[in-house]
Design a protein around this motif. Sequence first.
Motif, PDB file in Angstrom:
ATOM      1  N   ARG A   1       0.822  -1.204   0.000  1.00 42.14           N
ATOM      2  CA  ARG A   1       0.000   0.000   0.000  1.00 42.14           C
ATOM      3  C   ARG A   1       0.858   1.257   0.000  1.00 42.14           C
ATOM      4  O   ARG A   1       0.539   2.237  -0.665  1.00 42.14           O
ATOM      5  N   TYR A   2       1.962   1.239   0.746  1.00 38.73           N
ATOM      6  CA  TYR A   2       2.867   2.391   0.740  1.00 38.73           C
ATOM      7  C   TYR A   2       3.632   2.467  -0.578  1.00 38.73           C
ATOM      8  O   TYR A   2       3.964   3.552  -1.039  1.00 38.73           O
TER       9      TYR A   2
ATOM     10  N   LYS B   1       2.479   1.668  -3.428  1.00 37.40           N
ATOM     11  CA  LYS B   1       1.499   2.062  -4.436  1.00 37.40           C
ATOM     12  C   LYS B   1       1.680   1.301  -5.741  1.00 37.40           C
ATOM     13  O   LYS B   1       1.705   1.880  -6.825  1.00 37.40           O
TER      14      LYS B   1
ATOM     15  N   SER C   1       9.696   1.291  -6.598  1.00 34.62           N
ATOM     16  CA  SER C   1       8.344   1.765  -6.293  1.00 34.62           C
ATOM     17  C   SER C   1       8.413   3.229  -5.892  1.00 34.62           C
ATOM     18  O   SER C   1       9.482   3.762  -5.621  1.00 34.62           O
ATOM     19  N   ARG C   2       7.275   3.838  -5.837  1.00 32.47           N
ATOM     20  CA  ARG C   2       7.192   5.208  -5.367  1.00 32.47           C
ATOM     21  C   ARG C   2       6.674   5.181  -3.935  1.00 32.47           C
ATOM     22  O   ARG C   2       5.608   5.717  -3.644  1.00 32.47           O
ATOM     23  N   ILE C   3       7.448   4.547  -3.086  1.00 29.68           N
ATOM     24  CA  ILE C   3       6.998   4.346  -1.710  1.00 29.68           C
ATOM     25  C   ILE C   3       6.922   5.687  -0.985  1.00 29.68           C
ATOM     26  O   ILE C   3       7.757   6.567  -1.179  1.00 29.68           O
ATOM     27  N   LYS C   4       5.890   5.816  -0.209  1.00 31.67           N
ATOM     28  CA  LYS C   4       5.721   7.020   0.607  1.00 31.67           C
ATOM     29  C   LYS C   4       6.420   6.757   1.947  1.00 31.67           C
ATOM     30  O   LYS C   4       5.952   5.973   2.759  1.00 31.67           O
ATOM     31  N   TRP C   5       7.571   7.390   2.148  1.00 26.93           N
ATOM     32  CA  TRP C   5       8.343   7.167   3.359  1.00 26.93           C
ATOM     33  C   TRP C   5       7.803   8.042   4.476  1.00 26.93           C
ATOM     34  O   TRP C   5       7.966   9.240   4.475  1.00 26.93           O
ATOM     35  N   ASN C   6       7.131   7.389   5.395  1.00 29.23           N
ATOM     36  CA  ASN C   6       6.689   8.073   6.607  1.00 29.23           C
ATOM     37  C   ASN C   6       7.166   7.239   7.791  1.00 29.23           C
ATOM     38  O   ASN C   6       7.929   6.278   7.619  1.00 29.23           O
TER      39      ASN C   6
ATOM     40  N   SER D   1       6.330   3.334   7.497  1.00 28.20           N
ATOM     41  CA  SER D   1       7.108   2.585   6.504  1.00 28.20           C
ATOM     42  C   SER D   1       8.579   2.500   6.907  1.00 28.20           C
ATOM     43  O   SER D   1       9.238   1.491   6.649  1.00 28.20           O
TER      44      SER D   1
END
Length: 162
Positions: free
Chosen positions: A60-61, A63, A130-135, A138
């Motif tokens: 999900r992160y 995407k 991937s275009r992972i959303k690093w928060n 994650s």
Amino acid sequence: MITGSIGLFTQLGIGFSYILNPNFDPNWLLAKDAWWFFGHPIVYFTLFSFLGAAYYYIPRYAKKTVPYDKWAYRSWPFYFVFTVMVFTHHTYMDTPNPAWLKMLAQAATFGVIFPSALTIMTIMMYIFRSRIKWNLTSMFLMAGIVGWTIGGYRGRNWLVGD
């Protein structure tokens, strides 16, 4: 918790039988082996909870839908087999245990490396390109995977004596 309790109750039952009847000759090796057989899988409950979260959150992160998703569940039968047998590495130095149990200990301890490596590679394939959303979530998931990888590698080194 229930499986670990069986091993604990085996030890307690043998211990209390010895206290109540000093002529009772307990088999302490059986009590120890029962403890590890029933209690060692508890170690993996936290790991499997973490892996479930990783398999849920990382795609999900990232995407993206991964076409090699089938590899995510191919390691689980191996986990089931090896995590049940891996208790024997705690009984490896008990000389009264039979040689076949010691061979099983070595094979199971090495065997758990395969599903672990397959799981780590699967999770890395989710993240790769991937275009992972690093928060924060994650990053903690990645830190958990890195820590698990380093700990597993160090355990392998101790096992083979490097």
